[in-house]
Design a protein around this motif. Structure first.
Motif, short mmCIF file in Angstrom:
data_model
loop_
_atom_site.label_atom_id
_atom_site.label_comp_id
_atom_site.label_asym_id
_atom_site.label_seq_id
_atom_site.Cartn_x
_atom_site.Cartn_y
_atom_site.Cartn_z
N ALA A 1 1.43 3.89 -3.18
CA ALA A 1 0.88 5.35 -2.83
C ALA A 1 1.81 6.21 -3.18
O ALA A 1 1.42 7.45 -3.47
CB ALA A 1 0.26 5.38 -1.42
N VAL B 1 0.68 11.21 4.92
CA VAL B 1 -0.62 10.51 4.39
C VAL B 1 -0.62 9.19 5.20
O VAL B 1 -1.97 8.92 5.71
CB VAL B 1 -0.43 10.10 3.07
N ASP C 1 0.90 -1.15 -0.11
CA ASP C 1 0.03 0.12 -0.07
C ASP C 1 1.02 1.25 -0.04
O ASP C 1 0.69 2.12 -0.77
CB ASP C 1 -0.91 -0.02 1.12
N HIS D 1 -3.67 12.99 -5.28
CA HIS D 1 -5.16 12.93 -5.31
C HIS D 1 -5.71 13.83 -4.07
O HIS D 1 -6.63 14.37 -4.26
CB HIS D 1 -5.36 11.44 -4.98
N ARG E 1 1.38 9.09 -5.69
CA ARG E 1 -0.01 9.18 -6.09
C ARG E 1 -1.09 9.84 -5.05
O ARG E 1 -1.88 10.62 -5.22
CB ARG E 1 -0.35 7.51 -6.46
N ASP E 2 -1.01 9.28 -3.83
CA ASP E 2 -2.00 9.63 -2.60
C ASP E 2 -2.06 11.17 -2.57
O ASP E 2 -2.98 11.73 -2.34
CB ASP E 2 -2.04 8.82 -1.57
#
Length: 337
Positions: free
Chosen positions: A27, A201, A23, A34, A30-31
């Motif tokens: 991520a 995050v 995960d 977003h 990316r995360d």
């Protein structure tokens, strides 16, 4: 292009380690984009699972896993990650029961970097790539490394070990130590900013470099030496007396040098180190479960000189007695019950 990462998934792997690494690495790049910045995602890694077959199986934690690639048909990757494994802390691996070992041994280390989380370091030690370098693993597997992989420069006190940030093996410490490994990989291959964003995050706090505050200095290792077993039983109730090692050797009926040799062979510790470990573990228990002052704790485990006790405790655990009580004492957990 993203760096290709293969995470080993076998019937021995820990689900939290496999999926936690998956995960967080997927991520990266990316995360944050977003959730916060609105920037175009630029993934750092292309992550897949590699295992003995693609049909699926239950891993060591009982969770169903279906690898994307098998050891027989897997492509080469930039990075191979061996996650935490459910292995015996006492017995050496039987290579015939672990097909991943042969696959790992065939990797071209000039092209593929092999890293590990927690007990995944056992695989790296078994194929020899940790010989002569500093490495860490879960603290409960220290005895296994001392007995079967003596060429590894084991640093059980460390949370992360590598000789060169750019190449060679990387090992991280016990259980949730995969977080430190993920942070390292993101920082090295994706840059500091992405590592900072990942930490935010995923709420990955900086636990420092040390594993020592979380480790037990005494672990149970089975052995067949009845004399040493009796000595261990006696010292467990008498560690606070003056000169306990000499008294323990005297009670054994063995010459001191013979007693010391047999004690180390059975426990992987010298008698002196064993007594010190018992005293520190008992001090930890008192700090965690009672309101005794640091002075009283030190005296209870055999140290009348409080400043010396504080220094010794800090050197062995990475924390002062007060810091240990704050991290593991009753006040931290009392509101949860």
């Amino acid at each position: 292009m993203p760096f290709s990462v293969q995470i080993v998934a076998t019937p021995e792997t820990s689900a939290s380690s496999v999926f936690g690494l998956y995960d967080t690495l997927v991520a990266a790049g990316r995360d944050w984009e977003h959730l916060v910045s609105g920037e175009e995602p630029t993934p750092v890694f292309d992550v897949s699972l590699v295992g003995p077959d693609a049909e699926g199986f239950r891993c060591g934690s009982g969770v169903w896993i279906a690898p994307d690639q098998t050891f027989k048909n897997a492509d080469d990757a930039d990075i191979v990650v061996v996650p935490g494994l459910t292995l015996s802390p006492h017995d050496r691996l039987d290579p015939t029961q672990h097909p991943c070992l042969a696959w790992l041994a065939k990797r071209d280390l000039a092209k593929t970097r092999i890293v590990s989380a927690c007990t995944g370091a056992v695989y790296l030690a078994e194929i020899g790539i940790l010989d002569g370098v500093e490495a860490t693993t879960h603290w409960a597997w220290e005895g296994l490394f001392r007995r079967f992989y003596p060429n590894v420069r084991l640093r059980i006190d460390r949370g992360l070990c590598f000789a060169d940030a750019s190449r060679g093996p990387v090992t991280s410490g016990g259980t949730t130590g995969w977080q430190e490994l993920a942070t390292f990989l993101i920082a090295h291959y994706g840059g500091t900013q992405r590592a900072v964003r990942a930490a935010k995050v995923w709420l990955m706090a900086n636990r420092g470099e040390l594993q020592s505050p979380f480790s037990s200095m005494i672990t149970t290792a089975p052995h067949a030496d009845a004399i040493i077993s009796r000595a261990q039983l006696w010292i467990s109730d008498n560690y606070a007396i003056d000169n306990p090692v000499a008294e323990m050797a005297k009670r054994s009926g063995l010459p001191p040098t013979t007693f010391a040799r047999r004690f180390r062979k059975a426990t992987s510790k010298s008698p002196q180190d064993y007594v010190l470990a018992l005293r520190i573990e008992e001090a930890r228990q008192l700090l965690e479960t009672t309101d005794c002052s640091v002075v009283e704790v030190g005296e209870a485990v055999g140290y009348a000189d409080t400043p010396s006790f504080r220094r010794l405790f800090k050197r062995k655990t990475g924390l002062t007695p007060v810091e240990h009580r704050k991290m593991f004492g009753q006040s931290r957990f009392s509101s949860y019950s």
